[in-house]
Motif scaffolding. Sequence first.
Motif, PDB file in Angstrom:
ATOM      1  N   ILE A   1      -9.520 -41.472  23.159  1.00 16.84           N
ATOM      2  CA  ILE A   1     -10.068 -40.286  22.497  1.00 16.84           C
ATOM      3  C   ILE A   1      -9.569 -40.244  21.058  1.00 16.84           C
ATOM      4  O   ILE A   1      -8.375 -40.376  20.800  1.00 16.84           O
ATOM      5  N   HIS A   2     -10.511 -40.039  20.132  1.00 17.69           N
ATOM      6  CA  HIS A   2     -10.177 -39.885  18.721  1.00 17.69           C
ATOM      7  C   HIS A   2     -10.439 -38.430  18.344  1.00 17.69           C
ATOM      8  O   HIS A   2     -11.562 -37.947  18.540  1.00 17.69           O
ATOM      9  N   PHE A   3      -9.454 -37.748  17.816  1.00 14.94           N
ATOM     10  CA  PHE A   3      -9.653 -36.370  17.372  1.00 14.94           C
ATOM     11  C   PHE A   3     -10.019 -36.386  15.896  1.00 14.94           C
ATOM     12  O   PHE A   3      -9.308 -36.993  15.088  1.00 14.94           O
ATOM     13  N   VAL A   4     -11.142 -35.748  15.578  1.00 11.68           N
ATOM     14  CA  VAL A   4     -11.663 -35.803  14.211  1.00 11.68           C
ATOM     15  C   VAL A   4     -12.144 -34.415  13.800  1.00 11.68           C
ATOM     16  O   VAL A   4     -12.289 -33.517  14.635  1.00 11.68           O
ATOM     17  N   ARG A   5     -12.420 -34.269  12.499  1.00 12.24           N
ATOM     18  CA  ARG A   5     -12.949 -32.998  11.990  1.00 12.24           C
ATOM     19  C   ARG A   5     -13.794 -33.263  10.753  1.00 12.24           C
ATOM     20  O   ARG A   5     -13.697 -34.334  10.153  1.00 12.24           O
ATOM     21  N   GLY A   6     -14.627 -32.281  10.417  1.00 18.16           N
ATOM     22  CA  GLY A   6     -15.364 -32.364   9.156  1.00 18.16           C
ATOM     23  C   GLY A   6     -16.647 -33.169   9.260  1.00 18.16           C
ATOM     24  O   GLY A   6     -17.333 -33.143  10.281  1.00 18.16           O
ATOM     25  N   ASP A   7     -16.956 -33.875   8.176  1.00 18.50           N
ATOM     26  CA  ASP A   7     -18.209 -34.610   7.999  1.00 18.50           C
ATOM     27  C   ASP A   7     -18.475 -35.568   9.177  1.00 18.50           C
ATOM     28  O   ASP A   7     -17.638 -36.414   9.497  1.00 18.50           O
ATOM     29  N   VAL A   8     -19.654 -35.419   9.783  1.00 23.70           N
ATOM     30  CA  VAL A   8     -19.970 -36.267  10.941  1.00 23.70           C
ATOM     31  C   VAL A   8     -20.347 -37.701  10.522  1.00 23.70           C
ATOM     32  O   VAL A   8     -20.311 -38.609  11.360  1.00 23.70           O
ATOM     33  N   ARG A   9     -20.694 -37.912   9.247  1.00 24.97           N
ATOM     34  CA  ARG A   9     -21.241 -39.225   8.866  1.00 24.97           C
ATOM     35  C   ARG A   9     -20.243 -40.377   9.015  1.00 24.97           C
ATOM     36  O   ARG A   9     -20.584 -41.393   9.637  1.00 24.97           O
ATOM     37  N   PRO A  10     -19.012 -40.252   8.493  1.00 24.99           N
ATOM     38  CA  PRO A  10     -18.073 -41.369   8.713  1.00 24.99           C
ATOM     39  C   PRO A  10     -17.708 -41.536  10.184  1.00 24.99           C
ATOM     40  O   PRO A  10     -17.459 -42.666  10.643  1.00 24.99           O
ATOM     41  N   VAL A  11     -17.702 -40.456  10.916  1.00 24.14           N
ATOM     42  CA  VAL A  11     -17.403 -40.541  12.355  1.00 24.14           C
ATOM     43  C   VAL A  11     -18.525 -41.301  13.053  1.00 24.14           C
ATOM     44  O   VAL A  11     -18.290 -42.180  13.890  1.00 24.14           O
ATOM     45  N   HIS A  12     -19.756 -40.998  12.687  1.00 26.66           N
ATOM     46  CA  HIS A  12     -20.893 -41.685  13.289  1.00 26.66           C
ATOM     47  C   HIS A  12     -20.825 -43.187  12.988  1.00 26.66           C
ATOM     48  O   HIS A  12     -21.080 -44.015  13.878  1.00 26.66           O
TER      49      HIS A  12
END
Length: 189
Positions: free
Chosen positions: A93-104
């Motif tokens: 599991i990676h916990f992330v926040r903010g802009d979805v584009r780099p996560v995608h």
Amino acid sequence: MKTQYYTACTLDGFIATDDHSLEWLFALGEPAEHSYPAFIQQVGALAMGASTYEWLLRHAIAPSAGEKQPWPYAQPTWVFSHRELPAVPGAAIHFVRGDVRPVHAAMVAAAGDRNVWLVGGGELVGQFHDAGLLDEIVVQVASVTLGSGRPLLPRRIVAPVLELTAARFDSPRFAELTYRVNRKGSPGS
Ligand SMILES: NC(=O)c1ccc[n+]([C@@H]2O[C@H](COP(=O)([O-])OP(=O)(O)OC[C@H]3O[C@@H](n4cnc5c(N)ncnc54)[C@H](OP(=O)(O)O)[C@@H]3O)[C@@H](O)[C@H]2O)c1
């Protein structure tokens, strides 16, 4: 490779009650028994919002009563939250926040030739749609209404319209609808 929003919702477009209950759904039996096994085989990465993750923690991973279940996904999962949430030992599991584009981009890289599953909720999926990253919506429409609740997809998508590509009668309790999300300049626009 597609980015898919695959979920169950009520006839009036809610995926959970206002207080995040899914009892209305489980009372109907398995919503996706026909399509889920083939669907999940093609998933290479998942994303979900904090409430969905916390629901899994409360009801499956660390329930206050009943048996604990293992983390249900073998694929890497990205959880969006502004808070520090408890991890699940052994789960990718990676916990992330903010802009979805780099996560995608990271999800696509991890998924390889398989699909990206946006588990929900609706507002998070809306952020992927806003960024032009949502390809398909697969929804098991339950034969119930709630009147209010957590929304399926709180966005105005009217031009280009969504394109219905499949509709299946599953049982008197569920119909499964599949929509292609058209981009500007594509069919339906
Ligand atoms: N019917 C079904 O098959 C189905 C499927 C999926 C989910 N569900 C249920 O539906 C409900 C969905 O809950 P929900 O509408 O609250 O949506 P959610 O996406 O599960 O959670 C929303 C939360 O995610 C975090 N978040 C969203 N975007 C973010 C971003 N860009 N950066 C950082 N954090 C972000 C925020 O949490 P914080 O600000 O608190 O950190 C936000 O309050 C849950 O109860 C879930 O169990 C049902």
